[in-house]
Write a protein that holds these residues in place. Structure first.
Motif, PDB file in Angstrom:
ATOM      1  N   PRO A 123     -21.362 -13.713 -13.114  1.00  0.00           N
ATOM      2  CA  PRO A 123     -20.881 -14.053 -14.458  1.00  0.00           C
ATOM      3  C   PRO A 123     -21.690 -13.407 -15.578  1.00  0.00           C
ATOM      4  O   PRO A 123     -21.152 -13.136 -16.643  1.00  0.00           O
ATOM      5  CB  PRO A 123     -21.023 -15.585 -14.499  1.00  0.00           C
ATOM      6  CG  PRO A 123     -20.852 -16.003 -13.082  1.00  0.00           C
ATOM      7  CD  PRO A 123     -21.513 -14.913 -12.266  1.00  0.00           C
ATOM      8  N   TYR A 124     -22.982 -13.117 -15.322  1.00  0.00           N
ATOM      9  CA  TYR A 124     -23.778 -12.539 -16.409  1.00  0.00           C
ATOM     10  C   TYR A 124     -23.581 -11.025 -16.543  1.00  0.00           C
ATOM     11  O   TYR A 124     -24.180 -10.413 -17.408  1.00  0.00           O
ATOM     12  CB  TYR A 124     -25.263 -12.898 -16.262  1.00  0.00           C
ATOM     13  CG  TYR A 124     -25.912 -12.510 -14.967  1.00  0.00           C
ATOM     14  CD1 TYR A 124     -26.449 -11.237 -14.795  1.00  0.00           C
ATOM     15  CD2 TYR A 124     -26.009 -13.409 -13.913  1.00  0.00           C
ATOM     16  CE1 TYR A 124     -27.046 -10.880 -13.606  1.00  0.00           C
ATOM     17  CE2 TYR A 124     -26.599 -13.056 -12.714  1.00  0.00           C
ATOM     18  CZ  TYR A 124     -27.128 -11.796 -12.568  1.00  0.00           C
ATOM     19  OH  TYR A 124     -27.715 -11.446 -11.388  1.00  0.00           O
ATOM     20  N   LYS A 125     -22.723 -10.452 -15.688  1.00  0.00           N
ATOM     21  CA  LYS A 125     -22.451  -9.019 -15.798  1.00  0.00           C
ATOM     22  C   LYS A 125     -21.049  -8.742 -16.334  1.00  0.00           C
ATOM     23  O   LYS A 125     -20.550  -7.623 -16.251  1.00  0.00           O
ATOM     24  CB  LYS A 125     -22.650  -8.339 -14.449  1.00  0.00           C
ATOM     25  CG  LYS A 125     -24.132  -8.227 -14.072  1.00  0.00           C
ATOM     26  CD  LYS A 125     -24.317  -7.585 -12.720  1.00  0.00           C
ATOM     27  CE  LYS A 125     -23.716  -6.184 -12.674  1.00  0.00           C
ATOM     28  NZ  LYS A 125     -23.636  -5.680 -11.289  1.00  0.00           N
ATOM     29  N   PHE A 126     -20.406  -9.775 -16.883  1.00  0.00           N
ATOM     30  CA  PHE A 126     -19.093  -9.574 -17.493  1.00  0.00           C
ATOM     31  C   PHE A 126     -19.245  -9.165 -18.957  1.00  0.00           C
ATOM     32  O   PHE A 126     -20.159  -9.610 -19.642  1.00  0.00           O
ATOM     33  CB  PHE A 126     -18.267 -10.862 -17.413  1.00  0.00           C
ATOM     34  CG  PHE A 126     -17.587 -11.051 -16.077  1.00  0.00           C
ATOM     35  CD1 PHE A 126     -16.227 -10.796 -15.941  1.00  0.00           C
ATOM     36  CD2 PHE A 126     -18.311 -11.440 -14.952  1.00  0.00           C
ATOM     37  CE1 PHE A 126     -15.599 -10.947 -14.709  1.00  0.00           C
ATOM     38  CE2 PHE A 126     -17.693 -11.591 -13.719  1.00  0.00           C
ATOM     39  CZ  PHE A 126     -16.329 -11.348 -13.589  1.00  0.00           C
ATOM     40  N   GLY A 127     -18.337  -8.319 -19.410  1.00  0.00           N
ATOM     41  CA  GLY A 127     -18.290  -7.956 -20.827  1.00  0.00           C
ATOM     42  C   GLY A 127     -17.201  -8.756 -21.507  1.00  0.00           C
ATOM     43  O   GLY A 127     -16.905  -9.889 -21.119  1.00  0.00           O
ATOM     44  N   LYS A 128     -16.589  -8.150 -22.523  1.00  0.00           N
ATOM     45  CA  LYS A 128     -15.500  -8.816 -23.240  1.00  0.00           C
ATOM     46  C   LYS A 128     -14.392  -9.259 -22.298  1.00  0.00           C
ATOM     47  O   LYS A 128     -13.988  -8.501 -21.415  1.00  0.00           O
ATOM     48  CB  LYS A 128     -14.863  -7.838 -24.235  1.00  0.00           C
ATOM     49  CG  LYS A 128     -15.642  -7.618 -25.484  1.00  0.00           C
ATOM     50  CD  LYS A 128     -14.874  -6.668 -26.399  1.00  0.00           C
ATOM     51  CE  LYS A 128     -15.785  -6.122 -27.474  1.00  0.00           C
ATOM     52  NZ  LYS A 128     -15.172  -5.052 -28.257  1.00  0.00           N
ATOM     53  N   THR A 129     -13.890 -10.448 -22.522  1.00  0.00           N
ATOM     54  CA  THR A 129     -12.722 -10.937 -21.799  1.00  0.00           C
ATOM     55  C   THR A 129     -11.474 -10.513 -22.565  1.00  0.00           C
ATOM     56  O   THR A 129     -11.446 -10.609 -23.795  1.00  0.00           O
ATOM     57  CB  THR A 129     -12.776 -12.468 -21.701  1.00  0.00           C
ATOM     58  OG1 THR A 129     -13.952 -12.824 -20.976  1.00  0.00           O
ATOM     59  CG2 THR A 129     -11.554 -13.029 -21.001  1.00  0.00           C
ATOM     60  N   GLN A 177     -14.245   0.220 -22.977  1.00  0.00           N
ATOM     61  CA  GLN A 177     -15.513  -0.129 -23.635  1.00  0.00           C
ATOM     62  C   GLN A 177     -16.441  -0.837 -22.664  1.00  0.00           C
ATOM     63  O   GLN A 177     -17.625  -0.521 -22.558  1.00  0.00           O
ATOM     64  CB  GLN A 177     -15.251  -1.082 -24.803  1.00  0.00           C
ATOM     65  CG  GLN A 177     -14.867  -0.408 -26.099  1.00  0.00           C
ATOM     66  CD  GLN A 177     -14.868  -1.408 -27.245  1.00  0.00           C
ATOM     67  OE1 GLN A 177     -14.714  -2.617 -27.036  1.00  0.00           O
ATOM     68  NE2 GLN A 177     -15.034  -0.925 -28.454  1.00  0.00           N
ATOM     69  N   ASN A 178     -15.914  -1.836 -21.950  1.00  0.00           N
ATOM     70  CA  ASN A 178     -16.734  -2.571 -20.980  1.00  0.00           C
ATOM     71  C   ASN A 178     -17.282  -1.628 -19.914  1.00  0.00           C
ATOM     72  O   ASN A 178     -18.466  -1.700 -19.566  1.00  0.00           O
ATOM     73  CB  ASN A 178     -15.916  -3.692 -20.328  1.00  0.00           C
ATOM     74  CG  ASN A 178     -15.793  -4.931 -21.215  1.00  0.00           C
ATOM     75  OD1 ASN A 178     -16.628  -5.164 -22.088  1.00  0.00           O
ATOM     76  ND2 ASN A 178     -14.765  -5.716 -20.987  1.00  0.00           N
ATOM     77  N   ILE A 230     -20.464   0.398 -20.581  1.00  0.00           N
ATOM     78  CA  ILE A 230     -21.799  -0.189 -20.397  1.00  0.00           C
ATOM     79  C   ILE A 230     -21.890  -0.896 -19.031  1.00  0.00           C
ATOM     80  O   ILE A 230     -22.793  -1.687 -18.791  1.00  0.00           O
ATOM     81  CB  ILE A 230     -22.203  -1.135 -21.557  1.00  0.00           C
ATOM     82  CG1 ILE A 230     -21.309  -2.369 -21.637  1.00  0.00           C
ATOM     83  CG2 ILE A 230     -22.187  -0.395 -22.900  1.00  0.00           C
ATOM     84  CD1 ILE A 230     -21.884  -3.469 -22.544  1.00  0.00           C
ATOM     85  N   THR A 235     -20.031  -3.163 -17.537  1.00  0.00           N
ATOM     86  CA  THR A 235     -19.692  -4.583 -17.366  1.00  0.00           C
ATOM     87  C   THR A 235     -18.286  -4.764 -16.782  1.00  0.00           C
ATOM     88  O   THR A 235     -17.419  -3.913 -16.930  1.00  0.00           O
ATOM     89  CB  THR A 235     -19.772  -5.355 -18.707  1.00  0.00           C
ATOM     90  OG1 THR A 235     -19.017  -4.652 -19.691  1.00  0.00           O
ATOM     91  CG2 THR A 235     -21.204  -5.478 -19.161  1.00  0.00           C
TER      92      THR A 235
END
Lengths: 270, 270
Positions: free
Chosen positions: B125-131, B152-153, B156, B158
């Protein structure tokens, strides 16, 4: 015969779900992992409320205990209690994977975690980027990673949730104290300490990511009745008294006006 | 006199926390918001289990109902039940803000939400970007935003959680049907439909973000006992039958080896 990995949520013994409680009460053995977070209740309060003896599977014995627990679940119904949502931590997903590989029946009871509870700040959970961990500098004197990750998140406008370090006293952990005792031997990073770590990295890298007037949001005890959110310039939040653990920090990215409105209310927090 | 906004979690009536249930049973009035998600139980099952009459505050009347509920909470204890974690949706945080501004006492009972439950995939969960949200193309024929956000995700590293559209039948909503009836009049986007939308955007933008061999993860009914996770190439996942709603989708970014190991297990899912 199943290993039930059950989330306890964020506050105390009453945050377990009704389903989770039913399962705990029906299990032959109940384990509690207590080393990465903190409930506002003691081991004995948990035991009394759940009506079960609860065996602590503390950090020092974790891997060994985990194998023991998985083996036990081949023959008995076993509950493994974890704070937050079980699937939000890599260590718990390793247990799930291990069960799947060994064909041991495993089930998850989800619960609240900081990944959505952080929404109480008004910052929208779907606009967060990578979550970072900020360790005490004494562990990682040349620390840079969190700074680079904040910069990456800012480059696409996402917010950064910063989980602050928890340093467990090894002696306490190895002797296997109770929950309350463990907490007394554990050092929890505060929001001001977390900000100081980021400022330390800024003073070395000088890329202008963290400044006195950077807008930041500090939170403490999310999910508890006495939770605190304080938003404002770094220089202001650094002076704020957040009270007891756990603390976390957010470095916001691009703000939507509805986020700004809510943060304004938290800026007025005394 | 408090407005208690209480999360119901992800599956059915038993996912409420023990604390949440105690509060519901002590309240003078209980409302349920049911339009952005779905519990696997009926309105009457909820009422029976909670031992309370539950008033549906459906979409068509939402803003008006919300003001009515806040006003009522000045004089009575009111529970407002929402699926998932109350603070993960902007609309509920607007209610919190409105209460704070009007000096109406408000409290939150957190619960499980997809933002951490998605961890069951093995993706951290801590490697997710924008939902992102993927709407039906009939609503937004020239849709591009989700595609740009995935890109975009990925820039970087994510992961992207994609929430799939729910189209509520307006006629049903306006007449204020029961939960079960509403569900029958609601169209839930499936994982294959979500992938088809992304492929449609790819065919127009041609930036190579979404391809036949892009590794994707589809999930259905997270938090339920019959949840499904299927990982694999887009061409494979597109053919998989995920069963009933809700479905969600993840486009993974850079994978850690422990994430790969878990996804391998979900790739074998028949």
């Amino acid at each position: 015969m199943t290993l039930h990995i059950i989330g306890l949520g964020l506050w105390n013994q009453k945050d377990i779900s009704v389903r989770g409680l039913e399962i705990v009460r029906s299990c032959d053995a109940v384990y509690l992992e207590e080393y990465t977070s903190l409930l506002a209740c003691s081991h004995s309060e948990l035991e009394e409320f759940y009506g079960k003896e609860i065996i602590l599977a503390d950090r020092a014995h974790s891997e060994q205990k985990v194998n023991e627990i998985i083996n036990l679940a081949k023959e008995k119904d076993v509950a493994f209690l974890v704070i937050g949502d079980p699937v939000s931590a890599t260590t718990h997903m390793e247990i799930v994977r291990s069960c799947m590989e060994k064909k041991v029946s495993v089930s998850i009871v989800h619960n609240a975690s900081i990944f959505s509870a952080i929404g109480i700040t008004g910052l929208q959970p779907y606009k967060f980027g990578k979550t970072i961990s900020i360790p005490f500098l004494e562990r990682v004197p040349n620390l840079e990673t969190p700074y680079h990750m904040i910069k990456q998140n800012l480059s696409i406008g996402t917010h950064t949730l910063c989980l602050l370090d928890i340093m467990v006293d090894n002696v306490a952990a190895e002797t296997g104290g109770k929950v309350a005792d463990d907490a007394q031997n554990t050092k929890f990073m505060t929001v001001p300490e977390g900000l100081a770590v980021l400022e330390d990295i800024e003073s070395r890298l000088k890329e202008g990511v963290i400044k006195e007037d950077t807008f930041v949001v500090g939170v403490a005890r999310l999910g508890h009745d006495d939770f605190v959110v304080k938003a404002g310039k770094l220089s202001v939040v650094k002076e704020f008294d957040f009270g007891g653990p756990l603390h976390s920090l957010v470095i916001p990215g691009k703000l939507h006006f509805s986020e700004e409105e809510m943060l304004q209310l938290w800026s007025d927090q005394k």
